[in-house]
Design a protein around this motif. Structure first.
Motif, PDB file in Angstrom:
ATOM      1  N   ASP A  68       0.832  -1.203   0.000  1.00 48.98           N
ATOM      2  CA  ASP A  68       0.000   0.000   0.000  1.00 48.98           C
ATOM      3  C   ASP A  68       0.868   1.255   0.000  1.00 48.98           C
ATOM      4  N   LYS A  69       1.879   1.272   0.853  1.00 52.21           N
ATOM      5  CA  LYS A  69       2.792   2.423   0.913  1.00 52.21           C
ATOM      6  C   LYS A  69       3.509   2.600  -0.422  1.00 52.21           C
ATOM      7  N   LEU A  70       3.967   1.495  -0.997  1.00 52.59           N
ATOM      8  CA  LEU A  70       4.667   1.553  -2.275  1.00 52.59           C
ATOM      9  C   LEU A  70       3.756   2.091  -3.372  1.00 52.59           C
ATOM     10  N   SER A  71       2.515   1.645  -3.402  1.00 51.30           N
ATOM     11  CA  SER A  71       1.595   2.108  -4.446  1.00 51.30           C
ATOM     12  C   SER A  71       1.336   3.605  -4.316  1.00 51.30           C
ATOM     13  N   ARG A  72       1.191   4.110  -3.094  1.00 45.10           N
ATOM     14  CA  ARG A  72       0.964   5.544  -2.895  1.00 45.10           C
ATOM     15  C   ARG A  72       2.180   6.368  -3.312  1.00 45.10           C
ATOM     16  N   LEU A  73       3.368   5.930  -2.913  1.00 47.19           N
ATOM     17  CA  LEU A  73       4.589   6.641  -3.305  1.00 47.19           C
ATOM     18  C   LEU A  73       4.758   6.632  -4.828  1.00 47.19           C
ATOM     19  N   ALA A  74       4.554   5.481  -5.417  1.00 51.77           N
ATOM     20  CA  ALA A  74       4.727   5.353  -6.865  1.00 51.77           C
ATOM     21  C   ALA A  74       3.726   6.242  -7.605  1.00 51.77           C
ATOM     22  N   TRP A  75       2.493   6.255  -7.145  1.00 51.09           N
ATOM     23  CA  TRP A  75       1.470   7.073  -7.799  1.00 51.09           C
ATOM     24  C   TRP A  75       1.845   8.554  -7.724  1.00 51.09           C
ATOM     25  N   GLN A  76       2.326   8.991  -6.566  1.00 51.74           N
ATOM     26  CA  GLN A  76       2.717  10.396  -6.395  1.00 51.74           C
ATOM     27  C   GLN A  76       3.853  10.788  -7.328  1.00 51.74           C
ATOM     28  N   MET A  77       4.725   9.853  -7.649  1.00 52.13           N
ATOM     29  CA  MET A  77       5.874  10.129  -8.517  1.00 52.13           C
ATOM     30  C   MET A  77       5.581   9.834  -9.984  1.00 52.13           C
ATOM     31  N   GLY A  78       4.346   9.470 -10.307  1.00 49.54           N
ATOM     32  CA  GLY A  78       3.981   9.212 -11.692  1.00 49.54           C
ATOM     33  C   GLY A  78       4.387   7.849 -12.207  1.00 49.54           C
ATOM     34  N   MET A  79       4.695   6.934 -11.305  1.00 46.45           N
ATOM     35  CA  MET A  79       5.113   5.589 -11.707  1.00 46.45           C
ATOM     36  C   MET A  79       3.865   4.688 -11.752  1.00 46.45           C
ATOM     37  N   VAL A  80       3.137   4.832 -12.844  1.00 45.37           N
ATOM     38  CA  VAL A  80       1.811   4.250 -12.992  1.00 45.37           C
ATOM     39  C   VAL A  80       1.829   2.726 -12.915  1.00 45.37           C
ATOM     40  N   THR A  81       2.721   2.098 -13.649  1.00 51.95           N
ATOM     41  CA  THR A  81       2.771   0.637 -13.682  1.00 51.95           C
ATOM     42  C   THR A  81       3.155   0.078 -12.315  1.00 51.95           C
ATOM     43  N   LEU A  82       4.150   0.663 -11.686  1.00 57.51           N
ATOM     44  CA  LEU A  82       4.573   0.199 -10.365  1.00 57.51           C
ATOM     45  C   LEU A  82       3.444   0.337  -9.349  1.00 57.51           C
ATOM     46  N   ALA A  83       2.723   1.445  -9.381  1.00 57.44           N
ATOM     47  CA  ALA A  83       1.601   1.640  -8.461  1.00 57.44           C
ATOM     48  C   ALA A  83       0.544   0.558  -8.664  1.00 57.44           C
ATOM     49  N   ALA A  84       0.218   0.268  -9.909  1.00 56.44           N
ATOM     50  CA  ALA A  84      -0.804  -0.743 -10.212  1.00 56.44           C
ATOM     51  C   ALA A  84      -0.380  -2.136  -9.747  1.00 56.44           C
ATOM     52  N   VAL A  85       0.875  -2.500  -9.990  1.00 54.39           N
ATOM     53  CA  VAL A  85       1.356  -3.823  -9.590  1.00 54.39           C
ATOM     54  C   VAL A  85       1.385  -3.936  -8.060  1.00 54.39           C
ATOM     55  N   ALA A  86       1.778  -2.873  -7.374  1.00 52.22           N
ATOM     56  CA  ALA A  86       1.787  -2.891  -5.901  1.00 52.22           C
ATOM     57  C   ALA A  86       0.364  -3.090  -5.360  1.00 52.22           C
TER      58      ALA A  86
END
Length: 125
Positions: free
Chosen positions: A67-85
């Motif tokens: 959950d933490k990883l998906s939020r951080l990734a989303w904030q930084m524009g890392m769409v694929t990483l957020a979705a996989v997390a």
């Protein structure tokens, strides 16, 4: 005669460059560089913690770290990483351990690729 084929898994990691540009515009180049650098460090650490929690068989911590990883990734524009997390967290919540193993493997691949790609973007003048 048996033939064995080796399949390489390759998947592009999508990064929202407009989101990064927005961060730079809002904070300025120097501050944005520092924030993005700290976010990269936090994502790398959280990715490691997610994988470690999987290896220990701790679904609760997998969910928390994913959950933490998906939020951080989303904030930084890392769409694929957020979705996989998000997918990893969902598999851990359902305790679908077969799917969890597959999605954690994908998380490692996408995570490493995304972090490297964003780091390279950050270093490009």
């Amino acid at each position: 005669m048996t033939r064995i084929s080796v399949l390489t898994v390759s998947e592009a990691a999508r990064i929202d460059v407009q989101r990064l540009e927005q961060i730079i515009q809002e904070l300025g180049e120097i501050a944005a560089g520092q924030i993005i650098g700290m976010a990269l460090e936090q994502m790398a650490l959280t990715l490691h913690r997610t994988v470690s929690a999987f290896q220990r068989g701790d679904p609760g911590m997998i969910v928390a770290h994913a959950d933490k990883l998906s939020r951080l990734a989303w904030q930084m524009g890392m769409v694929t990483l957020a979705a996989v997390a998000i997918d990893v967290g969902a598999c851990a919540e359902r305790q679908d351990f077969t799917a969890l193993a597959a999605t954690v493997g994908r998380l490692e691949r996408i995570g490493n690729h995304s972090l490297t790609e964003l780091w390279d973007l950050r270093e490009t003048p």
